[in-house]
Design a protein around this motif. Structure first.
Motif, short mmCIF file in Angstrom:
data_model
loop_
_atom_site.label_atom_id
_atom_site.label_comp_id
_atom_site.label_asym_id
_atom_site.label_seq_id
_atom_site.Cartn_x
_atom_site.Cartn_y
_atom_site.Cartn_z
N ARG A 290 0.81 -0.91 -0.02
CA ARG A 290 0.17 0.10 -0.23
C ARG A 290 0.86 1.18 -0.08
N THR A 291 1.69 1.11 0.67
CA THR A 291 2.98 2.37 0.86
C THR A 291 3.52 2.55 -0.76
N ILE A 292 3.84 1.68 -1.30
CA ILE A 292 4.54 1.75 -2.55
C ILE A 292 3.18 2.44 -3.91
N ARG A 293 2.33 1.70 -3.55
CA ARG A 293 1.03 2.20 -4.19
C ARG A 293 0.79 3.78 -3.89
N TRP A 294 0.72 4.05 -2.74
CA TRP A 294 0.52 5.57 -2.53
C TRP A 294 1.64 6.47 -3.20
N GLN A 295 3.03 5.95 -3.17
CA GLN A 295 4.12 6.79 -3.71
C GLN A 295 3.78 6.96 -5.19
N MET A 296 3.50 5.68 -5.75
CA MET A 296 3.05 5.94 -7.32
C MET A 296 2.03 7.01 -7.54
N LEU A 297 1.10 7.20 -6.69
CA LEU A 297 -0.10 8.56 -6.80
C LEU A 297 0.56 9.56 -6.53
N ILE A 298 1.34 9.62 -5.67
CA ILE A 298 1.91 11.14 -5.10
C ILE A 298 2.94 11.75 -6.15
N GLU A 299 3.70 10.74 -6.74
CA GLU A 299 4.81 11.26 -7.77
C GLU A 299 4.32 12.14 -8.64
N PRO A 300 3.44 11.85 -9.46
CA PRO A 300 3.07 12.62 -10.61
C PRO A 300 2.79 13.84 -10.22
N ILE A 301 2.10 14.30 -8.99
CA ILE A 301 1.60 15.70 -8.44
C ILE A 301 2.86 16.46 -7.74
N SER B 265 1.13 19.34 0.05
CA SER B 265 -0.13 20.01 0.56
C SER B 265 -0.99 18.66 1.10
N VAL B 266 -1.50 18.98 2.11
CA VAL B 266 -2.55 17.84 2.62
C VAL B 266 -3.57 17.63 1.71
N SER B 267 -4.19 19.00 1.07
CA SER B 267 -5.23 18.62 0.28
C SER B 267 -5.06 17.64 -0.86
N LYS B 268 -3.69 17.86 -1.57
CA LYS B 268 -3.43 17.00 -2.73
C LYS B 268 -3.15 15.60 -2.27
N LEU B 269 -2.69 15.44 -0.79
CA LEU B 269 -2.63 14.14 -0.31
C LEU B 269 -3.77 13.32 -0.29
N ILE B 270 -4.74 14.03 0.40
CA ILE B 270 -6.07 13.60 0.41
C ILE B 270 -7.02 13.06 -0.79
N GLY B 271 -6.65 14.01 -1.85
CA GLY B 271 -6.92 13.42 -3.00
C GLY B 271 -6.48 12.39 -3.79
N THR B 272 -5.35 11.85 -3.42
CA THR B 272 -4.68 10.64 -3.80
C THR B 272 -5.33 9.38 -2.77
N VAL B 273 -5.55 9.87 -1.70
CA VAL B 273 -6.18 8.69 -0.85
C VAL B 273 -7.27 8.46 -1.24
N VAL B 274 -8.39 9.26 -1.70
CA VAL B 274 -9.59 9.11 -2.34
C VAL B 274 -9.33 8.10 -3.44
N VAL B 275 -8.43 8.21 -4.38
CA VAL B 275 -8.34 7.29 -5.42
C VAL B 275 -8.06 5.91 -5.07
N GLU B 276 -7.33 5.90 -3.67
CA GLU B 276 -6.73 4.50 -3.20
C GLU B 276 -7.99 3.94 -2.74
N ARG B 277 -8.87 4.58 -1.94
CA ARG B 277 -10.02 4.06 -1.46
C ARG B 277 -11.11 3.57 -2.38
N LEU B 278 -11.14 4.40 -3.46
CA LEU B 278 -12.05 3.87 -4.66
C LEU B 278 -11.42 2.72 -5.16
N SER B 279 -10.23 2.40 -5.38
CA SER B 279 -9.43 1.24 -5.82
C SER B 279 -9.71 -0.01 -5.14
#
Length: 327
Positions: A61-72, A114-128
């Motif tokens: 899950r950590t690596i997957r989250w990194q993959m979402l954060i890196e582009p932004i 930014s916390v707001s950006k990170l929350i956006g990535t977490v929403v994608v995670e939860r949808l997955s």
């Protein structure tokens, strides 16, 4: 000070709710018989393996989250991201649904994102994860339809829930809310809080849309599959820790995992109570007597959450030490 008091009050309230639900589930069981069942012997090596499998899922899950954060933003440090994830799980045991916000706040502090950006990535995670849960539910229904339908008919009363969607008043209330929001929108758009929220929404959207810019989308998909496969094996290998569940099949493990996951939806610490109920009831479908199922649920839930508490406390201690220049 007020925020701290408020969080303590929330923790106590949720703990009381979870404690009540746990008591409600176990109130009719003979605890002496459960202790006797546990006294027959538990192979703790299988429970330890279940914990290791759980850690593997969290690492993935950590690596997957990194993959979402890196582009932004940038590629975050693996250690910071992993410890933030574990603190998030730990926070969920204190106050349900606070884990996602907590891990975003922790990573924001140590990676300056930014916390707001990170929350956006977490929403994608939860949808997955939601897609995976729905897939698992469909798989169980396909493989064990008669068994699951009997379980639901015997343990759940859907009539009141169905009435919610057939009642005219439900739609009248929803329509009233929509009209009220439309009327308030023009007025609220002129206020300063709206402008601030608009800026936060832009950052959140950037994080949410990060999934489009992932470098390796197949790796993201494979990590998602691996996470849920590990979740399943956490339950399945636990069967071998007890003589009375060691004979159960992979299908039984999948059904127990999926129906137990539905119990985790309840807003209480770690699904305390609802998860136990769902697991006990599911095991009964496979011929496990109530006291044995109750013992299984109690021990497995405790071992999984003990690992989360331990790793959460380690993360809280280690993070400041490896980021001394930022503290």
């Amino acid at each position: 000070m007020k925020k701290t008091i408020f969080n303590i009050v929330k923790f106590v309230i949720y703990l009381c709710i979870g404690g009540f639900l746990l008591w409600f589930v176990y109130r009719n069981y003979d605890m002496k018989e459960i202790k006797a069942t546990l006294g027959q012997g538990i192979n703790y090596w299988w429970l330890l393996l279940s914990m290791v499998i759980g850690l593997l899922s969290h690492f993935s899950r950590t690596i997957r989250w990194q993959m979402l954060i890196e582009p932004i933003e940038k590629k975050t440090r693996l250690s910071n991201t992993f410890f933030a994830v574990m603190i998030g799980y730990f926070a969920n045991l204190l106050i349900p649904r606070m884990g996602e916000i907590s891990r975003c706040g922790v990573l924001s502090r140590y990676e300056n994102i930014s916390v707001s950006k990170l929350i956006g990535t977490v929403v994608v995670e939860r949808l997955s994860d939601l897609i995976m849960l729905l897939f698992c539910i469909a798989l169980v229904l396909g493989l064990q339809f008669n068994l699951v339908s009997d379980f639901l008919s015997e343990n759940t009363d859907f009539s009141s829930f169905a009435q919610l969607f057939t009642s005219v008043w439900t739609y009248v209330i929803l329509l009233s809310i929509v009209l009220a929001l439309r009327l308030l929108k023009k007025w609220f758009a002129k206020t300063s809080p709206y402008k601030k929220l608009k800026g936060l929404w832009a950052k959140f959207s950037e994080g949410f849309l990060a999934v489009k810019n992932i470098k390796n989308k197949w790796a993201f998909v494979l990590h998602t599959l691996f996470i849920w496969l590990m979740y399943f094996f956490m339950i399945y290998v636990s069967f071998f820790a007890f003589e009375f569940t060691s004979h159960l099949s992979l299908i039984a493990g999948l059904t127990t995992f999926v129906l137990g996951s539905l119990g985790m939806v309840a807003p209480v610490q770690g699904g305390m109570g609802p998860w136990h109920f769902m697991v006990i009831a599911t095991l009964q479908m496979y011929g496990i007597v109530e006291n044995e199922g109750a013992a299984f649920a109690l021990i497995v839930w405790s071992s999984v959450n003990a690992m989360i508490v331990l790793m959460g406390l380690i993360s809280l201690i280690v993070l400041p030490l490896i980021n001394r220049e930022k503290t």
